[in-house]
Design a protein around this motif. Sequence first.
Motif, short mmCIF file in Angstrom:
data_model
loop_
_atom_site.label_atom_id
_atom_site.label_comp_id
_atom_site.label_asym_id
_atom_site.label_seq_id
_atom_site.Cartn_x
_atom_site.Cartn_y
_atom_site.Cartn_z
N LEU A 99 0.81 -1.22 0.00
CA LEU A 99 0.00 0.00 0.00
C LEU A 99 0.85 1.27 0.00
O LEU A 99 0.37 2.34 -0.35
N GLY A 100 2.11 1.14 0.43
CA GLY A 100 3.01 2.29 0.41
C GLY A 100 2.89 3.23 1.59
O GLY A 100 3.33 4.37 1.53
N HIS A 101 2.33 2.75 2.71
CA HIS A 101 2.11 3.60 3.88
C HIS A 101 3.18 3.45 4.96
O HIS A 101 3.02 3.98 6.06
N GLY A 102 4.25 2.72 4.68
CA GLY A 102 5.32 2.57 5.66
C GLY A 102 5.13 1.44 6.64
O GLY A 102 5.91 1.29 7.57
N LYS A 121 -6.44 5.75 1.87
CA LYS A 121 -5.50 6.60 2.61
C LYS A 121 -4.47 7.12 1.63
O LYS A 121 -3.96 6.36 0.79
N ARG A 122 -4.15 8.40 1.73
CA ARG A 122 -3.17 8.99 0.82
C ARG A 122 -1.79 8.36 1.02
O ARG A 122 -1.36 8.13 2.14
N VAL A 123 -1.11 8.11 -0.09
CA VAL A 123 0.26 7.60 -0.05
C VAL A 123 1.16 8.81 0.13
O VAL A 123 1.52 9.50 -0.83
N ASP A 124 1.50 9.09 1.38
CA ASP A 124 2.25 10.30 1.72
C ASP A 124 3.63 10.35 1.08
O ASP A 124 4.14 11.44 0.81
N GLY A 125 4.24 9.20 0.83
CA GLY A 125 5.57 9.17 0.23
C GLY A 125 5.62 9.72 -1.19
O GLY A 125 6.70 9.95 -1.72
N LEU A 126 4.45 9.94 -1.80
CA LEU A 126 4.39 10.51 -3.15
C LEU A 126 3.67 11.86 -3.17
O LEU A 126 3.31 12.35 -4.22
N SER A 127 3.50 12.46 -2.01
CA SER A 127 2.75 13.71 -1.94
C SER A 127 3.47 14.90 -2.55
O SER A 127 2.85 15.91 -2.87
N SER A 128 4.78 14.78 -2.76
CA SER A 128 5.53 15.90 -3.35
C SER A 128 5.61 15.83 -4.87
O SER A 128 6.21 16.70 -5.50
N GLN A 137 14.65 -7.27 1.19
CA GLN A 137 13.54 -7.09 2.12
C GLN A 137 12.47 -6.23 1.45
O GLN A 137 12.72 -5.57 0.45
N ASP A 138 11.29 -6.24 2.05
CA ASP A 138 10.17 -5.49 1.49
C ASP A 138 10.44 -3.98 1.57
O ASP A 138 11.09 -3.48 2.48
N GLN A 139 9.91 -3.27 0.59
CA GLN A 139 10.01 -1.81 0.52
C GLN A 139 8.65 -1.27 0.94
O GLN A 139 7.68 -1.39 0.19
N LEU A 140 8.57 -0.70 2.15
CA LEU A 140 7.29 -0.31 2.73
C LEU A 140 6.76 1.04 2.26
O LEU A 140 5.59 1.36 2.45
N GLU A 141 7.62 1.83 1.63
CA GLU A 141 7.22 3.13 1.09
C GLU A 141 7.74 3.26 -0.34
O GLU A 141 8.71 2.59 -0.70
N PRO A 142 7.13 4.11 -1.14
CA PRO A 142 7.60 4.29 -2.52
C PRO A 142 9.08 4.69 -2.56
O PRO A 142 9.53 5.51 -1.77
#
Length: 120
Positions: free
Chosen positions: A46-49, A58-65, A104-109
Amino acid sequence: HEDAPKLVSALARLDVAMVVAGASHSFALTADGALYSWGAGQCGRLGHGDEAKQLLPKRVDGLSSVKVVSVSGGAFHSLAADERGNVYGWGDGDGASLGLQLTQDQLEPRQYPNGLQAAR
């Protein structure tokens, strides 16, 4: 299970331009490039950390910029591209799905290195 389509009320006030379904997760992309995800969170898809299930978008905050213009959901990973053609991946890092040489898994973009660009 629902017998008929149902409005996702959490998205009702957003200008949704695209929806995408992964294996057990979904995305909504707004006209202004904001990305929302919900569903099963295993492997961080989901990209939420974290790996938590999200019952509501829920907004994916890691791509908000950045302005996201495209998104795709696999079984346990997800990919997105921004308006400049930069590509981002997150989720299952163990099975080489992301192509980021992770163990390992990448929890954020995470932006792909070496200038990898999406076709525009």
